[in-house]
Design an enzyme around this catalytic site. Sequence first.
Site, short mmCIF file in Angstrom:
data_model
loop_
_atom_site.label_atom_id
_atom_site.label_comp_id
_atom_site.label_asym_id
_atom_site.label_seq_id
_atom_site.Cartn_x
_atom_site.Cartn_y
_atom_site.Cartn_z
N SER A 40 -29.97 -30.97 14.76
CA SER A 40 -31.27 -30.64 15.36
C SER A 40 -31.89 -31.94 15.88
CB SER A 40 -32.18 -29.96 14.34
OG SER A 40 -32.58 -30.84 13.33
N HIS A 147 -28.99 -25.68 10.11
CA HIS A 147 -28.07 -26.20 9.09
C HIS A 147 -27.48 -25.12 8.20
CE1 HIS A 147 -30.36 -30.31 9.29
NE2 HIS A 147 -29.60 -30.09 10.34
N GLU A 156 -35.56 -27.07 6.24
CA GLU A 156 -35.32 -27.70 4.93
C GLU A 156 -36.45 -27.41 3.96
OE1 GLU A 156 -34.65 -31.89 5.67
OE2 GLU A 156 -33.42 -31.41 7.43
N GLU A 199 -26.49 -29.72 4.51
CA GLU A 199 -26.97 -30.86 3.72
C GLU A 199 -26.85 -30.60 2.22
OE1 GLU A 199 -30.79 -32.09 5.25
OE2 GLU A 199 -29.86 -32.83 7.09
N ASP A 234 -39.10 -29.52 5.97
CA ASP A 234 -38.89 -29.98 7.34
C ASP A 234 -38.74 -28.73 8.19
OD1 ASP A 234 -38.19 -31.03 9.76
OD2 ASP A 234 -36.34 -32.00 9.10
N GLU A 277 -42.55 -32.13 7.46
CA GLU A 277 -41.94 -32.84 8.60
C GLU A 277 -41.83 -31.91 9.81
OE1 GLU A 277 -38.28 -34.72 7.37
OE2 GLU A 277 -37.43 -34.58 9.38
N ASP A 303 -40.38 -36.69 12.88
CA ASP A 303 -38.95 -37.03 13.03
C ASP A 303 -38.61 -36.94 14.51
OD1 ASP A 303 -36.18 -37.13 13.04
OD2 ASP A 303 -35.87 -35.28 11.92
N LYS A 328 -34.35 -43.04 11.26
CA LYS A 328 -32.92 -42.74 11.41
C LYS A 328 -32.34 -43.74 12.39
CE LYS A 328 -33.13 -37.69 10.79
NZ LYS A 328 -33.40 -36.42 11.52
N HIS A 356 -30.82 -39.77 6.27
CA HIS A 356 -29.46 -39.41 6.70
C HIS A 356 -29.54 -38.50 7.93
CE1 HIS A 356 -29.47 -35.27 4.46
NE2 HIS A 356 -30.58 -35.50 5.09
N LYS A 379 -34.44 -39.71 2.35
CA LYS A 379 -34.10 -38.30 2.51
C LYS A 379 -32.60 -38.22 2.73
CE LYS A 379 -34.80 -35.10 6.01
NZ LYS A 379 -35.53 -34.21 6.91
P1 PGA Z 1 -30.28 -33.45 12.00
O1 PGA Z 1 -31.44 -32.90 11.07
O2 PGA Z 1 -29.63 -34.60 11.33
O3 PGA Z 1 -29.40 -32.23 12.13
O4 PGA Z 1 -30.92 -33.82 13.31
C1 PGA Z 1 -32.06 -33.64 10.08
C2 PGA Z 1 -33.56 -33.55 10.24
O5 PGA Z 1 -34.07 -32.84 11.13
O6 PGA Z 1 -34.26 -34.22 9.49
ZN ZN Z 2 -36.20 -33.55 10.58
#
Ligand code: PGA
Ligand code: ZN
Length: 411
Positions: A40, A147, A156, A199, A234, A277, A303, A328, A356, A379
Amino acid sequence: SIANVQGYEIIDSRGNLTVRARVTLESGIRATGDAPSGASKGTREAVELRDKDGSVKGAVDSINYYISPALMGLDVREQGKIDRIMIELDGTENKSRLGANATIATSIAVAKTASISMGLEPFMYIGGARTHTLPVPLLNILNGGLHAGNMLKIQEFMVIPVKFDTLKEALIASTKIYKTLKSLVTERYGKIYTALGDEGGISPPLSVTEDALKLVHEAIKRSGMEGRVFMGMDAAASDFYNPEKGVYEIDNTSKSPDEMIEFYVDIASRYPLLYLEDPFEENDFSRYSELQSRIKNVIVTGDDLFTTNVRYLRKGIEMKSARGVIVKANQIGTLTETIQFFDLAKDNSIKTVVSHRSGETEDSFIADLAVGLNSDFIKTGAPSRGERTSKYNRLLEIENEFGLEYLGRRL
Ligand code: PGA
Ligand code: ZN
């Protein structure tokens, strides 16, 4: 000095190919760095170079034919200079020429090799002489969105073990909740529904947000952890936003952005929510601000909103959009730029979450990055699956060996 950088393809946790870079010094010292991969993704992220056949041969070629010759002979400790050379070599705004997967794998391999050459733990090398602390983990124990195979729109559902003296106690409490959740799902829906999402969180056959929140809250209570462990979400809301209609398609209905604000405010009033998030699509900076001002105790976090890019964080700071940021490294493509982003957040008293991606490898580097930078949070998924546990286990190893302060008590 650097003798060469070698790129090659490896397999990530979703069975996709990704990039590994290996830096070798004249002395023979060498280390690797891996590029993780999101599902995502934010639209403003640096570009992951992927070939039409799904391979990452193009990014591997970037390392072997462009990056390696450009870095040959350089002092591996000059991270800033090395990252700048890659940025210039790429020459684009979003690393679309070399590929951010090529540059981040190299950037991480450079830092790891430098730390070995200096006889330092990676977190010490990154953080220098400052006193280090251990971040609070955000554990994604129930998966939805892109996911998981269920119908949940929120991506999440996390537990946040705050009131513990050590990271070890915090993680053990979280594993207890994770297993309680598994039992709850088995009781209610049957064991066949305890399959894991990308995840490592359980992905039960739910479609309504409230049902997932209830399950996680009940798992916390049944484990005797109410008051010590909090909840986080999230939404990854860009993934269920309908831009033509300007609505969010969630819980078998459509909600306007204003209705979404009330939706979150209501959740925050009924659950021990500490963290939220990406509650809106990635362009709606002002709705973030509005929500954050309504739920001051919740750390609203960007994010996809910021994509580890100082340009968008500056806008977010100006608009008071969020009290938290996701960090990230592969969203921007070099460690130097990642740390600049991190520092800008810190300088503005914004909470940091080193993170991650949903596609990961067993590389535990982000654990060292989080400790080295004194990040507030890390995270890195559920307490299961090797590519997630490698990070938790590295944190446990650091705590065991160096006995650093766990940040939960300070929250
Ligand atoms: P992604 O999702 O690594 O699939 O982009 C993680 C997140 O949105 O935090
Ligand atoms: Zn996110």
